[in-house]
Design an enzyme around this catalytic site. Structure first.
Site, PDB file in Angstrom:
ATOM      1  N   THR A 104       0.805  -1.228   0.000  1.00  0.00           N
ATOM      2  CA  THR A 104       0.000   0.000   0.000  1.00  0.00           C
ATOM      3  C   THR A 104       0.836   1.276   0.000  1.00  0.00           C
ATOM      4  O   THR A 104       0.348   2.332  -0.388  1.00  0.00           O
ATOM      5  CB  THR A 104      -0.961   0.018   1.201  1.00  0.00           C
ATOM      6  OG1 THR A 104      -0.210  -0.243   2.402  1.00  0.00           O
ATOM      7  CG2 THR A 104      -2.039  -1.038   1.057  1.00  0.00           C
ATOM      8  N   ASP A 151      -4.013  -7.910  -6.434  1.00  0.00           N
ATOM      9  CA  ASP A 151      -3.130  -7.876  -5.264  1.00  0.00           C
ATOM     10  C   ASP A 151      -3.485  -6.652  -4.417  1.00  0.00           C
ATOM     11  O   ASP A 151      -2.676  -5.774  -4.176  1.00  0.00           O
ATOM     12  CB  ASP A 151      -1.656  -7.862  -5.693  1.00  0.00           C
ATOM     13  CG  ASP A 151      -0.721  -8.038  -4.499  1.00  0.00           C
ATOM     14  OD1 ASP A 151      -1.216  -8.384  -3.404  1.00  0.00           O
ATOM     15  OD2 ASP A 151       0.484  -7.805  -4.641  1.00  0.00           O
ATOM     16  N   ASN A 152      -4.733  -6.640  -3.975  1.00  0.00           N
ATOM     17  CA  ASN A 152      -5.248  -5.561  -3.133  1.00  0.00           C
ATOM     18  C   ASN A 152      -4.823  -5.821  -1.692  1.00  0.00           C
ATOM     19  O   ASN A 152      -5.109  -6.876  -1.140  1.00  0.00           O
ATOM     20  CB  ASN A 152      -6.781  -5.545  -3.249  1.00  0.00           C
ATOM     21  CG  ASN A 152      -7.427  -4.510  -2.354  1.00  0.00           C
ATOM     22  OD1 ASN A 152      -6.780  -3.570  -1.896  1.00  0.00           O
ATOM     23  ND2 ASN A 152      -8.718  -4.685  -2.102  1.00  0.00           N
ATOM     24  N   GLU A 153      -4.131  -4.859  -1.083  1.00  0.00           N
ATOM     25  CA  GLU A 153      -3.686  -5.020   0.306  1.00  0.00           C
ATOM     26  C   GLU A 153      -4.209  -3.879   1.185  1.00  0.00           C
ATOM     27  O   GLU A 153      -3.615  -3.529   2.192  1.00  0.00           O
ATOM     28  CB  GLU A 153      -2.150  -5.114   0.349  1.00  0.00           C
ATOM     29  CG  GLU A 153      -1.623  -6.282  -0.486  1.00  0.00           C
ATOM     30  CD  GLU A 153      -0.119  -6.506  -0.412  1.00  0.00           C
ATOM     31  OE1 GLU A 153       0.545  -5.883   0.432  1.00  0.00           O
ATOM     32  OE2 GLU A 153       0.391  -7.326  -1.214  1.00  0.00           O
ATOM     33  N   THR A 154      -5.352  -3.309   0.785  1.00  0.00           N
ATOM     34  CA  THR A 154      -5.883  -2.123   1.475  1.00  0.00           C
ATOM     35  C   THR A 154      -6.825  -2.461   2.633  1.00  0.00           C
ATOM     36  O   THR A 154      -7.264  -1.565   3.353  1.00  0.00           O
ATOM     37  CB  THR A 154      -6.681  -1.240   0.489  1.00  0.00           C
ATOM     38  OG1 THR A 154      -7.835  -1.974   0.037  1.00  0.00           O
ATOM     39  CG2 THR A 154      -5.830  -0.830  -0.702  1.00  0.00           C
TER      40      THR A 154
END
Length: 296
Positions: A104, A151-154
């Site tokens: 992020t 690859d969403n890391e929020t």
């Protein structure tokens, strides 16, 4: 040797990320290495950047092309230098997939609505996959990438289900090739960033069994996390065990090859209906660290 050498003949595959690190390991190096089956291009890092277009952060590419500049899409990159390498990879039957997101600190792939998710699916379809709008802005010209990796890391999965459904609908429009949609959630189960209802629609899920303490490879919670993920994504979606190729970047949870092989054998022994193989972050560190998998 950071990945299992046995079992590949039975369909277990190795996916690897490339592009986010030092470019001394080229895409051709990765594609010509028989160990790897799939390459994830890292990253499309921002969904909405200059001109309302996405931003790319693929390490060895320069800035935008003239056409991209003219359209105000200055976050895009001129990918023409990679076209030959992507075609080389695809000619060997190795999908090249665009990974969207990343850590992020370096990315913004948060959505605030379903409509935004659908918009991104259409934009990416046109810029990188089988779409035909904005032809002059396509970073890789007429080369169609083979799909997208989430690859969403929020910790916010808003809009991701709508986006995934729109991608899948778009894939149906081009019958000339197979497109894939995958994700790389963190191992604590479930992952808010990559909700289960999204994961259940994907081709495979490459879980990051690192940077997460208890569920990291060789830690106490690893086996339970593997079983939870296998069951949660459904038997029709393949599960890949994600591992670090090195401990060099301040990532936490790197294990040596022997330990990783043991972990993968442990997973094989579970006889899961959907075990697909392993994923490595990242190609450059794998080479630098001598962590390429053993050949069959």
């Amino acid at each position: 040797q950071a990945a299992p050498d046995e079992g590949r003949a039975s369909g277990h595959k190795l996916t690897v990320y490339w592009g986010a690190e030092d470019d001394t390991t080229t895409l051709d190096d990765v594609c010509n290495d028989s160990s790897y089956d799939v390459v994830n291009l890292a990253f499309l890092s921002h969904f909405f950047s200059a001109g309302g277009y996405p931003k790319m952060s693929i390490g060895n590419l320069d800035g935008p092309s003239q056409a991209q500049k003219k359209a105000g899409a200055t976050g895009l990159q001129d990918g023409s230098s990679l076209v030959k390498s992507i075609k080389n990879c695809q000619s060997k039957g190795k999908p090249v997939i665009l990974s969207m997101g990343g850590a992020t600190d370096y990315s913004d792939v948060q959505l605030n609505s379903d409509a935004q998710g659908q918009q991104i699916a259409n934009t990416v379809w046109n810029l990188f996959l089988g779409g035909t709008d904005h032809k002059e802005l396509r970073p890789f010209g007429d080369v169609k990438l083979d799909g997208v990796d989430l690859d969403n890391e929020t910790n916010d999965g808003t809009g991701y289900l709508a986006m995934t459904k729109q991608f899948k609908a778009n894939f149906q429009k081009d019958t000339s090739k197979k497109y894939y949609i995958t994700a790389a959630p963190q191992c604590p189960y479930p992952d808010q960033s990559e909700p289960l209802d999204v994961c259940q629609l994907l081709d495979w899920v490459q879980v990051q069994f690192y940077n997460n303490g208890n569920c990291n490879i060789a830690q106490r919670g690893f086996a339970k996390a593997v079983k939870n993920w296998s069951k949660g994504i459904g038997s029709g979606v393949q599960l890949y065990i994600g591992a670090l190729a090195s401990g060099a970047d301040g990532d936490e949870g790197y294990v040596h090859a022997a330990t990783l092989n043991r972990a993968v054998n442990q997973v094989k022994a579970m006889n899961l209906p959907n075990f697909g193989g392993a994923m490595l972050w990242e190609a450059h560190s794998a080479v630098k660290n001598g962590q390429l998998p053993e050949e069959d």
